[in-house]
Enzyme design. Structure first.
Site, PDB file in Angstrom:
ATOM      1  N   LEU A 146      -5.775  -8.185   8.443  1.00 18.07           N
ATOM      2  CA  LEU A 146      -4.761  -7.553   7.605  1.00 18.07           C
ATOM      3  C   LEU A 146      -5.184  -6.105   7.413  1.00 18.07           C
ATOM      4  O   LEU A 146      -6.380  -5.798   7.341  1.00 18.07           O
ATOM      5  CB  LEU A 146      -4.657  -8.235   6.237  1.00 18.07           C
ATOM      6  CG  LEU A 146      -4.063  -9.643   6.175  1.00 18.07           C
ATOM      7  CD1 LEU A 146      -4.117 -10.166   4.740  1.00 18.07           C
ATOM      8  CD2 LEU A 146      -2.636  -9.672   6.686  1.00 18.07           C
ATOM      9  N   ASP A 147      -4.211  -5.190   7.311  1.00 18.66           N
ATOM     10  CA  ASP A 147      -4.532  -3.801   7.018  1.00 18.66           C
ATOM     11  C   ASP A 147      -5.286  -3.710   5.691  1.00 18.66           C
ATOM     12  O   ASP A 147      -5.128  -4.567   4.811  1.00 18.66           O
ATOM     13  CB  ASP A 147      -3.257  -2.962   6.927  1.00 18.66           C
ATOM     14  CG  ASP A 147      -2.535  -2.851   8.256  1.00 18.66           C
ATOM     15  OD1 ASP A 147      -3.174  -3.090   9.297  1.00 18.66           O
ATOM     16  OD2 ASP A 147      -1.333  -2.528   8.241  1.00 18.66           O
ATOM     17  N   LYS A 148      -6.049  -2.649   5.546  1.00 22.66           N
ATOM     18  CA  LYS A 148      -6.856  -2.467   4.342  1.00 22.66           C
ATOM     19  C   LYS A 148      -6.016  -2.567   3.072  1.00 22.66           C
ATOM     20  O   LYS A 148      -6.415  -3.206   2.096  1.00 22.66           O
ATOM     21  CB  LYS A 148      -7.566  -1.113   4.397  1.00 22.66           C
ATOM     22  CG  LYS A 148      -8.425  -0.805   3.177  1.00 22.66           C
ATOM     23  CD  LYS A 148      -9.105   0.546   3.308  1.00 22.66           C
ATOM     24  CE  LYS A 148      -9.929   0.870   2.067  1.00 22.66           C
ATOM     25  NZ  LYS A 148     -10.602   2.188   2.181  1.00 22.66           N
ATOM     26  N   THR A 150      -3.020  -3.945   2.721  1.00 23.87           N
ATOM     27  CA  THR A 150      -2.163  -5.140   2.668  1.00 23.87           C
ATOM     28  C   THR A 150      -2.963  -6.277   2.059  1.00 23.87           C
ATOM     29  O   THR A 150      -4.112  -6.517   2.437  1.00 23.87           O
ATOM     30  CB  THR A 150      -1.688  -5.537   4.069  1.00 23.87           C
ATOM     31  OG1 THR A 150      -0.967  -4.450   4.651  1.00 23.87           O
ATOM     32  CG2 THR A 150      -0.789  -6.762   4.013  1.00 23.87           C
ATOM     33  N   ARG A 249       5.269  -2.253   8.829  1.00 20.53           N
ATOM     34  CA  ARG A 249       5.325  -0.908   8.267  1.00 20.53           C
ATOM     35  C   ARG A 249       6.137   0.027   9.168  1.00 20.53           C
ATOM     36  O   ARG A 249       6.987   0.799   8.694  1.00 20.53           O
ATOM     37  CB  ARG A 249       3.905  -0.371   8.061  1.00 20.53           C
ATOM     38  CG  ARG A 249       3.089  -1.229   7.115  1.00 20.53           C
ATOM     39  CD  ARG A 249       1.598  -0.887   7.175  1.00 20.53           C
ATOM     40  NE  ARG A 249       1.330   0.465   6.705  1.00 20.53           N
ATOM     41  CZ  ARG A 249       0.127   1.030   6.717  1.00 20.53           C
ATOM     42  NH1 ARG A 249      -0.916   0.349   7.196  1.00 20.53           N
ATOM     43  NH2 ARG A 249      -0.041   2.258   6.272  1.00 20.53           N
TER      44      ARG A 249
END
Length: 370
Positions: A146-148, A150, A249
């Site tokens: 997961l993105d930082k 998110t 995104r």
């Protein structure tokens, strides 16, 4: 030196792998040069027999590992050892766990915590995984990211076999993910499919994606509006059908509805006034994935505090976030509906033909009587 010889029993999770791969997993400081030297001199043995680095090991076999001579050195530097976690770090990592079984651990990753390390990123989930070993033979393994910024559901595999199994589910699209997002603006269509190919944006160092109709990779996202706050913002449920970097995104920004707090893709337009947090509002709400034991994992993660506060400020009711059919289920339902409709159309055609035949017969009888 014989008293320093070590012996290991091959675990079920290592059944079938190469001997040199076994060393990478369990004795990572032992370089290939040393392993090859041991094999060449007959010191490396499987169940008492000489073995080569490429030999396949089987569960239950005994591996004889000879002692390391003080003057022997490998052709590569040893990996730096991970720093031992503090009591606070152990407690924090374990507080993230929302599901745990023999094969999997699922955590609710908070926003701001990177999944893995990188340039200028020294504190991350991967560095905390020693705290989540529990009763397993090794620390759990990351199988997706997961993105930082998110938050939400993140699955960890507790063995090499489980990691392979779950990785195939993600790559084979049998894992279904559901995200919640707050976005700026409201799409005119209540629910639909965003089908826009994505590629890395030139000049961004590979850190940003953009829509590229010619060279982009296929990227598809299902969305539906859950609630709206006038025309200013809305709460979306998202189901990615593909797994491209920053897909949600990039897709939402491309159609003109950036995620609240996502300045990277939405710029200044991605922020709302009225006390709404400037943090990103993207949350991995649910993961449904086949389990190695034949069942199915279905796990939900609670929203982070800033997301809940923003929902309240916008007047959204969490009770409205009911689960709709997953992408795979929806496709199956659509196919079944089409099958039923096709059957009905075929039945109507048969009835129409029978009606035509009856009409022709009646006309012939009528003509004869005349």
């Amino acid at each position: 030196m014989s008293e320093n010889v070590r012996s290991f029993i091959v675990d079920e999770d290592d059944d079938g792998i190469r001997l040199d791969r076994w060393f990478q997993r369990h004795l990572p400081d032992t370089g290939y040069t040393r392993i090859a030297r041991w094999a060449r001199t007959g010191q490396l043995r499987l169940d008492g027999r000489r073995a080569l680095p490429g030999a396949r090991v089987m569960a239950g076999q005994s591996i004889r590992v000879p002692p390391i001579e003080p003057d022997q050195s490998d052709d590569r530097p040893s990996k730096p050892k991970r720093a031992e976690l503090t009591a606070a770090e152990n407690e924090f990592a374990q507080s993230l766990v929302i599901h745990r079984d023999r094969d999997a651990i699922i955590v609710n990753k908070p926003p701001g915590l990177a999944t893995q390390g990188g340039t200028k990123t020294h504190y991350h989930l991967d560095g905390l995984l020693d705290a989540l070993q529990f009763d397993a033979v090794s620390r759990p393994k990351l199988v997706h990211r997961l993105d930082k910024d998110t938050s939400g559901v993140l699955l960890l595999a507790r063995s090499a076999n489980a990691a392979g199994y779950f990785s195939k589910s993600f790559s084979g699209r049998t894992a279904h993910k559901v995200y919640w997002a707050l976005v700026v603006g409201v799409p005119s269509i209540e629910e639909g499919l965003i089908d826009l190919p994505l590629a890395r944006q030139p000049g961004s160092g590979g850190e940003k994606m953009h829509v590229d109709e010619e060279n982009g990779a296929t990227a598809k996202t299902l969305y539906r509006i859950v609630e709206r706050a006038g025309n200013a913002a809305c709460w979306l449920e998202l189901q990615p059908l593909t797994g491209r970097t920053h897909q949600l995104r990039a897709h939402l920004s491309a159609i003109g509805f950036p995620i609240v707090g996502d300045g990277k893709y939405g710029g200044k337009e991605a922020f709302l006034t009225g006390g709404i947090s400037r943090k990103m509002h993207l949350h991995a709400r649910r993961l449904v994935i086949p389990h190695p034991n034949g069942s199915s994992l279905d796990v939900h993660a609670d929203l982070p505090e800033h997301f809940i506060e923003s929902m309240g400020l916008l007047g959204f009711d969490l009770e409205n976030g009911f689960d709709r059919p997953l992408a795979g289920e929806k496709i199956a339902l659509d196919k079944e509906s089409e099958k039923i409709a096709a059957g009905r159309r075929a039945r109507d055609r048969r009835r129409a033909r029978r009606g035509e035949r009856r009409n022709r017969s009646s006309q012939k009888e009528h003509d004869k009587k005349r």
